[in-house]
Scaffold this active site. Structure first.
Site: not given
Lengths: 279, 259
Positions: B33-35, B50, B66
């Site tokens: 998972a990112t940002t 996001d 997230k």
């Protein structure tokens, strides 16, 4: 000694007598369903008697503080491990009582060479809907009872029955707003407190260490007249602290337990109690 | 016994193991998972993320949350392997509750920070094996100090305070530069932004991250999918409603993009 069955029964009998005496000085606990959740009330001198066990479960206790702490910890442990390994919705009052508390208390009570737990415990469980609210109480010997709408802890089964009769007579309390339910709970508490201090005609034995004039006053007020009950509450809260916690159905987050702050209690007190409450 | 109020210790005594390294040589792609970003604004801290989870160059899921609430006053935003991160959050959530209920007092903010660090340390082997790397941002309200605070971590468990902001995840290098620029030479420092403007900036920052990083999901207006934005103030954690995000996005973000 106790090897013979007869001796064992006798020992258990002695133990009951000893334990019954231990609770006469304790404060009753009242729990009931109201419009927005569950309300628990008791009084204490310092050490609290109402606790948060899990997201939707609260505990009320009577008895020896050390025993209460020990059992409270074992409940917390059981509830949290279960809630973590399965799901918070799998943590129920019934399971905590039947597989956690009851066997431990019963065993300690019957092992006559060891000290019993000097406790009575009440578990209040907030259901997803008011009709699923559940109450469980357990006696020092491990006997437990389940109920709906309300539950009470008192020194003896007779005291508890008297509190129950009072609560039963208060129709519609489960739809009542907090202030009204709080008043009912205070009155039910006073019924229990007065019944405990009143001399019991059946046994005729006097309770050691209690003040005879207080007993007489208790006997008069035990007529369950609301003014007299609230007067007793007023007298009590002048010297002890009142504890009140809620399990709020619409409370924020997953934990529904909330202790009422002293200022909130101040505004909730019925006028008859408020008059002399120091602020 | 749990007399110290240490739930993680209790779990271990019951045979629970956290962060087992899995052999990474299987060539299996693990979702990540990112940002995520956190910034201080006028009333507290804003945390946003996001919603994309990817495995290699495949989009696994576009509804990932997230930014996870641990209790009423703290959140953990996660970049990295969701499986490990969600487990961490579950342990933390139960640990803080268990502490409060056994010790009859709230775990201190510092205590909460240490708990995050401790779990990251337990996870080092898995992180180094490439199967459980989590790089979280922890934000919460510190009642002792009377302020909302931001902390970010490396995979080994070292904690750093993000005095003004913190970012993590593969889309974060892009927005870290923007945050620095905005905060230093923008019309006003981030910490003075009112709630709505801070939210607009968070949406713009995530849109920028999505522009340059394929692993970061942007806004999907057809499906009504917006980033998760949470605000932490003295009153507790509050989630910005999708309707608000939609309105702000239409007015302050999409307009600029469409030109």
């Amino acid at each position: 000694m106790y090897e013979e069955p007869y001796r064992w029964v006798e020992a258990v009998g002695n133990r009951r007598q000893y334990l019954d005496e231990q609770f006469t000085q304790g404060a009753p606990v009242v729990a009931l369903t109201y419009a927005d959740g569950i309300l628990l009330v008791t009084v204490s001198r310092g050490t609290p008697k109402l606790y948060e066990i899990y997201d939707r479960i609260a505990l009320g206790g009577m008895g020896h503080p050390a025993d209460l702490e020990k059992l409270r910890f074992s409940l917390l442990e059981m509830a949290h491990v279960e809630g973590f390994n399965r799901s918070p919705s799998d943590v129920t009052g019934a399971r905590l009582m039947k597989y956690g508390l009851a066997p431990a208390i019963k065993q300690a009570f019957e092992e006559i060479y060891k000290a019993p737990f000097i406790v009575k415990i009440l578990l209040a469980e907030l259901g997803p809907k008011p009709e699923r609210d559940a109450f469980l109480t357990i006696n020092y010997d491990g006997t437990f009872e389940e109920s709906r709408r309300w539950a009470g802890l008192g020194a003896t089964p007779a005291v508890q029955a008297q509190m129950g009769r009072y609560l039963e007579s208060q129709a519609g309390c489960e739809q009542a707003p907090l202030a009204q339910a709080f008043e009912t709970a205070l009155c039910a508490w006073a019924v229990g407190a007065l019944a405990q201090t009143a001399p019991e005609p059946s046994t005729g034995e006097s309770t050691p260490g209690s003040d005879p004039s207080e007993k007489a006053a208790g006997a008069v007020a035990a007529t369950e007249d609301k003014a007299a009950l609230l007067a007793h509450v007023r007298k009590t809260v002048a010297e002890k602290s009142l504890e009140c916690v809620l399990l709020e159905r619409k409370g924020p987050g997953s934990s529904k337990y909330r202790a009422l702050r002293p200022d909130e209690l101040g505004t909730l007190f019925p006028p008859a109690v408020k008059a002399s409450t120091p602020t | 016994m749990g007399m110290q109020g240490d739930f993680f210790q209790l779990l271990k005594e019951q045979g629970y193991q956290f962060g087992n390294p899995v052999a990474a040589s299987t060539g299996m792609e693990i979702p990540t998972a990112t940002t995520i970003l956190a910034l201080k604004y006028r009333d507290g801290v804003l945390v946003a993320g996001d919603r994309r989870a990817t495995a290699g160059n495949m989009v696994m899921y576009d509804r990932t949350d997230k930014v996870l609430e641990i209790d009423r006053h703290s959140v953990m935003a996660i970049a990295g392997v969701p499986a490990t991160a969600y487990e961490m959050v579950r342990v933390l959530e139960h640990s803080f509750k268990y502490y409060r209920r056994t010790q009859l007092q709230e775990l201190s903010f510092e205590g909460k920070l240490r708990a995050v660090s401790k779990l990251l340390k337990e996870n080092v082997a898995a992180a180094l094996a490439g199967t459980g790397a989590v790089v979280p941002v922890f934000a919460g309200y510190d009642h002792d100090q009377g302020a909302a605070k931001i902390y970010f971590y490396d995979i080994l468990g070292a904690e750093f305070e993000g005095v003004e902001y913190a970012v993590s995840g593969s889309g974060s290098p892009t927005i870290r530069g923007i945050l620095h620029y905005m905060n230093t030479w923008g019309p006003q420092p981030l910490a003075t932004l009112p709630e709505e403007q801070a939210t607009v900036q968070a949406l713009r920052l995530l849109a920028s991250a999505a522009e340059f990083d394929s692993a970061t999901g942007g806004v999907n207006r057809e499906l009504n999918l917006y980033p998760v934005v949470k605000l932490i103030t003295e009153a507790g954690v509050q989630t910005v409603a999708d309707a608000t995000l939609k309105r702000l996005y239409e007015a302050e973000v999409a307009r600029m993009v469409q030109r």
